[in-house]
Structure formats: structure tokens, C-alpha cells
Design an enzyme around this catalytic site. Sequence first.
Site, PDB file in Angstrom:
ATOM      1  N   ARG A 165       0.848  -1.223   0.000  1.00  0.00           N
ATOM      2  CA  ARG A 165       0.000   0.000   0.000  1.00  0.00           C
ATOM      3  C   ARG A 165       0.872   1.259   0.000  1.00  0.00           C
ATOM      4  O   ARG A 165       0.600   2.226   0.709  1.00  0.00           O
ATOM      5  CB  ARG A 165      -0.930   0.033   1.224  1.00  0.00           C
ATOM      6  CG  ARG A 165      -1.922  -1.102   1.302  1.00  0.00           C
ATOM      7  CD  ARG A 165      -2.927  -1.057   0.146  1.00  0.00           C
ATOM      8  NE  ARG A 165      -4.036  -1.954   0.359  1.00  0.00           N
ATOM      9  CZ  ARG A 165      -4.038  -3.247   0.024  1.00  0.00           C
ATOM     10  NH1 ARG A 165      -2.984  -3.789  -0.555  1.00  0.00           N
ATOM     11  NH2 ARG A 165      -5.113  -3.984   0.235  1.00  0.00           N
ATOM     12  N   SER A 239     -10.691  -1.402   3.339  1.00  0.00           N
ATOM     13  CA  SER A 239      -9.910  -1.448   4.581  1.00  0.00           C
ATOM     14  C   SER A 239      -9.573  -0.020   4.998  1.00  0.00           C
ATOM     15  O   SER A 239      -9.045   0.747   4.197  1.00  0.00           O
ATOM     16  CB  SER A 239      -8.593  -2.188   4.367  1.00  0.00           C
ATOM     17  OG  SER A 239      -8.828  -3.486   3.905  1.00  0.00           O
ATOM     18  N   GLU A 335      -5.040   3.512   6.027  1.00  0.00           N
ATOM     19  CA  GLU A 335      -4.796   3.325   4.600  1.00  0.00           C
ATOM     20  C   GLU A 335      -5.492   4.468   3.851  1.00  0.00           C
ATOM     21  O   GLU A 335      -5.029   4.951   2.823  1.00  0.00           O
ATOM     22  CB  GLU A 335      -5.392   1.963   4.192  1.00  0.00           C
ATOM     23  CG  GLU A 335      -5.148   1.599   2.753  1.00  0.00           C
ATOM     24  CD  GLU A 335      -5.900   0.332   2.311  1.00  0.00           C
ATOM     25  OE1 GLU A 335      -5.538  -0.756   2.775  1.00  0.00           O
ATOM     26  OE2 GLU A 335      -6.817   0.467   1.499  1.00  0.00           O
TER      27      GLU A 335
HETATM   28  N1  EPU Z   1     -10.426 -11.253  10.489  1.00  0.00           N
HETATM   29  C1  EPU Z   1     -11.130 -11.399  11.657  1.00  0.00           C
HETATM   30  N2  EPU Z   1     -12.139 -10.532  11.907  1.00  0.00           N
HETATM   31  C2  EPU Z   1     -12.496  -9.553  11.069  1.00  0.00           C
HETATM   32  C3  EPU Z   1     -11.762  -9.396   9.861  1.00  0.00           C
HETATM   33  C4  EPU Z   1     -10.724 -10.265   9.602  1.00  0.00           C
HETATM   34  O1  EPU Z   1     -10.863 -12.274  12.457  1.00  0.00           O
HETATM   35  O2  EPU Z   1     -13.419  -8.798  11.373  1.00  0.00           O
HETATM   36  C5  EPU Z   1      -9.354 -12.202  10.173  1.00  0.00           C
HETATM   37  C6  EPU Z   1      -9.804 -13.131   9.050  1.00  0.00           C
HETATM   38  O3  EPU Z   1     -10.467 -14.249   9.529  1.00  0.00           O
HETATM   39  C7  EPU Z   1      -8.506 -13.499   8.405  1.00  0.00           C
HETATM   40  C8  EPU Z   1      -7.650 -12.263   8.601  1.00  0.00           C
HETATM   41  O4  EPU Z   1      -8.239 -11.518   9.636  1.00  0.00           O
HETATM   42  O5  EPU Z   1      -7.900 -14.557   9.083  1.00  0.00           O
HETATM   43  C9  EPU Z   1      -7.492 -11.438   7.341  1.00  0.00           C
HETATM   44  O6  EPU Z   1      -8.748 -11.038   6.840  1.00  0.00           O
HETATM   45  P1  EPU Z   1      -9.047 -10.895   5.272  1.00  0.00           P
HETATM   46  O7  EPU Z   1      -8.626 -12.111   4.547  1.00  0.00           O
HETATM   47  O8  EPU Z   1     -10.472 -10.444   5.150  1.00  0.00           O
HETATM   48  O9  EPU Z   1      -8.074  -9.785   4.764  1.00  0.00           O
HETATM   49  P2  EPU Z   1      -7.507  -8.439   5.388  1.00  0.00           P
HETATM   50  O10 EPU Z   1      -6.095  -8.643   5.785  1.00  0.00           O
HETATM   51  O11 EPU Z   1      -8.443  -7.927   6.434  1.00  0.00           O
HETATM   52  C10 EPU Z   1      -6.566  -7.514   3.133  1.00  0.00           C
HETATM   53  C11 EPU Z   1      -6.629  -6.230   2.361  1.00  0.00           C
HETATM   54  C12 EPU Z   1      -7.952  -6.126   1.606  1.00  0.00           C
HETATM   55  C13 EPU Z   1      -8.061  -7.309   0.660  1.00  0.00           C
HETATM   56  C14 EPU Z   1      -7.990  -8.597   1.481  1.00  0.00           C
HETATM   57  C15 EPU Z   1      -7.995  -9.820   0.606  1.00  0.00           C
HETATM   58  C16 EPU Z   1      -5.299  -4.633   3.636  1.00  0.00           C
HETATM   59  C17 EPU Z   1      -5.310  -3.430   4.519  1.00  0.00           C
HETATM   60  N3  EPU Z   1      -6.495  -5.099   3.278  1.00  0.00           N
HETATM   61  O12 EPU Z   1      -7.589  -7.461   4.124  1.00  0.00           O
HETATM   62  O13 EPU Z   1      -7.898  -4.949   0.825  1.00  0.00           O
HETATM   63  O14 EPU Z   1      -9.296  -7.277  -0.063  1.00  0.00           O
HETATM   64  O15 EPU Z   1      -6.759  -8.613   2.253  1.00  0.00           O
HETATM   65  O16 EPU Z   1      -6.781  -9.906  -0.058  1.00  0.00           O
HETATM   66  O17 EPU Z   1      -4.227  -5.119   3.281  1.00  0.00           O
HETATM   67  C18 EPU Z   1      -8.489  -2.639   0.860  1.00  0.00           C
HETATM   68  O18 EPU Z   1      -7.287  -2.405   0.879  1.00  0.00           O
HETATM   69  O19 EPU Z   1      -9.359  -1.728   0.862  1.00  0.00           O
HETATM   70  C19 EPU Z   1      -8.935  -4.020   0.906  1.00  0.00           C
HETATM   71  C20 EPU Z   1     -10.222  -4.354   1.012  1.00  0.00           C
END
Ligand code: EPU
Length: 339
Positions: A165, A239, A335
Site C-alpha cells: 500500500r 480497509s 490506509e
Molecule cells: N479477520 C477477523 N475478523 C475480522 C476481519 C478479519 O478475524 O473482522 C481475520 C480473518 O479471519 C482473516 C484475517 O483476519 O484470518 C485477514 O482477513 P481478510 O482475509 O479479510 O483480509 P484483510 O487482511 O483484512 C486484506 C486487504 C484487503 C483485501 C484482502 C484480501 C489490507 C489493509 N487489506 O484485508 O484490501 O481485499 O486482504 O486480499 O491489506 C483494501 O485495501 O481496501 C482491501 C479491502
Amino acid sequence: MLKLIRNKSLKNLNTFGVEAKAKNYYELNSDIDIFDFLSDMDSITKPVYFLGGGANTLFTTNYKGTVVKINMQGITLMSQDDDSYYVEVNAGVKWDDFISFCVENKYYGAENLVAIPGTVGAAPIQNIGAYGVEAKDIIYKVYYYEIDTFIFKQRDAKSCNFGYRNSIFKNELKDKVIITKVLFKLSKTPEFKLEYGRINEELQAKGIKEPSISNIAQTISEIRASKLPDVNEIGNAGSFFKNPIISNEKLNSLKKDFPNIVSYPISDNEVKLAAGWLIDNAGLKGYQIGGAAVHQNQALVLINKDNATGQEVLTLAEYIQKEIMQIYGVELFAEVVFV
Ligand code: EPU
């Protein structure tokens, strides 16, 4: 022809859907508009904020300077070689329209980045990413005007200093350039990345053994829709925070109190923590300040639940940062860009 609009409402120009007014507002629809705008730069009310799809911007108050919407359209296949297609896309094109173009034509490599709100010109700035792919993986060149000199420049992906990012456009070149188009390099043969999250699982559940590019885009869209609110229905900017990077040492000490903490190794001595998990585990899902709330399905997303103001979203974000610091001793960085 450039048209100045005064006191322009920005409510429909940011995906949070918060109200804010720009003192002055222009839309750049063509190269001629860009040239006219740059020629008038001396007389334009400062500061100037360049807006793409408003998918990563939080207007916290009215804007006292000039907001400029980058709106140049057009997708062109420029050339191809044995392995790749080179596609030039103007900065104002909606990112997901570009992804649809790639999926329809079977230009491989962009499909995991389906259904992300925002525009093509904004994508390199924060190197958008999802499901194991980042914009940097398909960007070949970025074209931009240097505001001070009027000089039209190009930069290959390597010299854009892309990181998580992050890019040169958020650092050395911040507020100094207008990105006008991006040249993407897409593959002629599939190299699908299906290991991330639930992609494989969902494809299997559908009985798809040899997925096509459309199957993948469709499946990822569905996974996203199950967690992320649709910006057309509930204001949000995806995010809100970046996933924080901490040392292995810090992780080991956190694991004593939080054995289920979610982390991904990124180097020999650092890991990325799932900020969504940290916020969720802090009991903040659904937490609300004024009209702004933490999303129930994905705690990393802040939503405009009920006519929130930008200030309310900001207050909620600061509250979350404070709580996360207090509970885990971890700093969360936004972000989203505050304006
Ligand atoms: N999780 C929780 N509770 C929640 C949310 C997440 O326990 O409320 C846990 C999930 O179970 C999982 C982990 O956290 O084990 C990661 O969650 P997720 O796979 O949804 O991805 P993320 O790390 O929260 C990132 C990107 C997203 C992208 C997803 C999928 C960032 C800041 N965000 O989210 O990007 O869609 O991975 O690749 O890196 C964005 O930047 O706007 C965005 C949506």
C-alpha cells in the site's frame, strides 16, 4: 473546456458518502483539459487535491482549495509480443471496468483484483492489492505530468518503489504530479493465484476443477461481497487501516496473551498482523460513534451507517487506534487519506 464549479458538493464523489464542499472544483476529461489546468496553475486557489474515484479519501471537513477530479477515459491495446499484451488505460477509467476488459479478453494477471472500487490513476499511488496480487504485479509504466515543470514523464514499475500500500507517489512525488495513464502488462497464458484465503475452497464447492478467468473473477467477487459492504449501498472505503508489520519478537510476546492472533510472515524477522482480527478481538465489531460504525462482517472496514460526518468517521478511527495500542501495543496506520 475547463469549467470552474464553486462550492461543489463532494458527497457523490467519495465512497464514504460524507458531505463536504469544495470551494473550487474542476473535472479533467482530456489531455487538453490537463494542459489548460496546468497553464492556469498560478491563479488556481491552493491547496489542490486530485481526486480519482474517491474510494480511499475521507473528507473530514469542507475543502478550502480546489478539488480536481481526474476523469480521462479510454482503454487501448497498444502492442503485444509472444507472451504479453500491453494495455494503456487512462487515469479516470474505473478500476473494475479495466478488470472486466481483461477478463472478457482473457488477458491474464489482473483477475484477482476484481471488484475494487476506485480509478486506474489512483491504483499505483497506494499499490492496491487483494487476494495475493498487487497492482505492481501488472503495472508496466506510469505516465504523469510534473506539476511544477509541466513536463510529461513516465516511470517503469521498478522506479515507482512499490511496497505494501505504498509507492513513490505517496512519498517523494506526493502532491507533485498528476498521473494521467497507466500501461499494464498482462499475460497471454494463465498463471492463476488461487492459494489466498477461500478462493480454492469456493471453487471446489462449486465443483470447478479447471477454473477459467471468469470463474475466478466471479468467485473472488462473491468472496469480497460476503465481507465487504457494497459502496453503492453502505458508504465505506474498503480497509480503513493497513495491516501492521511487527517483529517476530513482538509477535511471540503477543501470542502469550492472544494465542489465536492472525499473522503472516513477510520476511525472516517480520510478520504482518491482520488488523481486522485485532479490532474484532477487541470487541469493536459494530461499535458506533455518531453515524460511523465498524462493519459487522469485516472489522477493518469503517462504514457510514447513518449519515455520518467525516469527523465522526475520524473520531471512530482514532478511538480504534487508541484501543488497539492499549490492548496490543500495536500502532495502526490509516490506509485511507484524510483531507
Ligand atoms: N479477520 C477477523 N475478523 C475480522 C476481519 C478479519 O478475524 O473482522 C481475520 C480473518 O479471519 C482473516 C484475517 O483476519 O484470518 C485477514 O482477513 P481478510 O482475509 O479479510 O483480509 P484483510 O487482511 O483484512 C486484506 C486487504 C484487503 C483485501 C484482502 C484480501 C489490507 C489493509 N487489506 O484485508 O484490501 O481485499 O486482504 O486480499 O491489506 C483494501 O485495501 O481496501 C482491501 C479491502
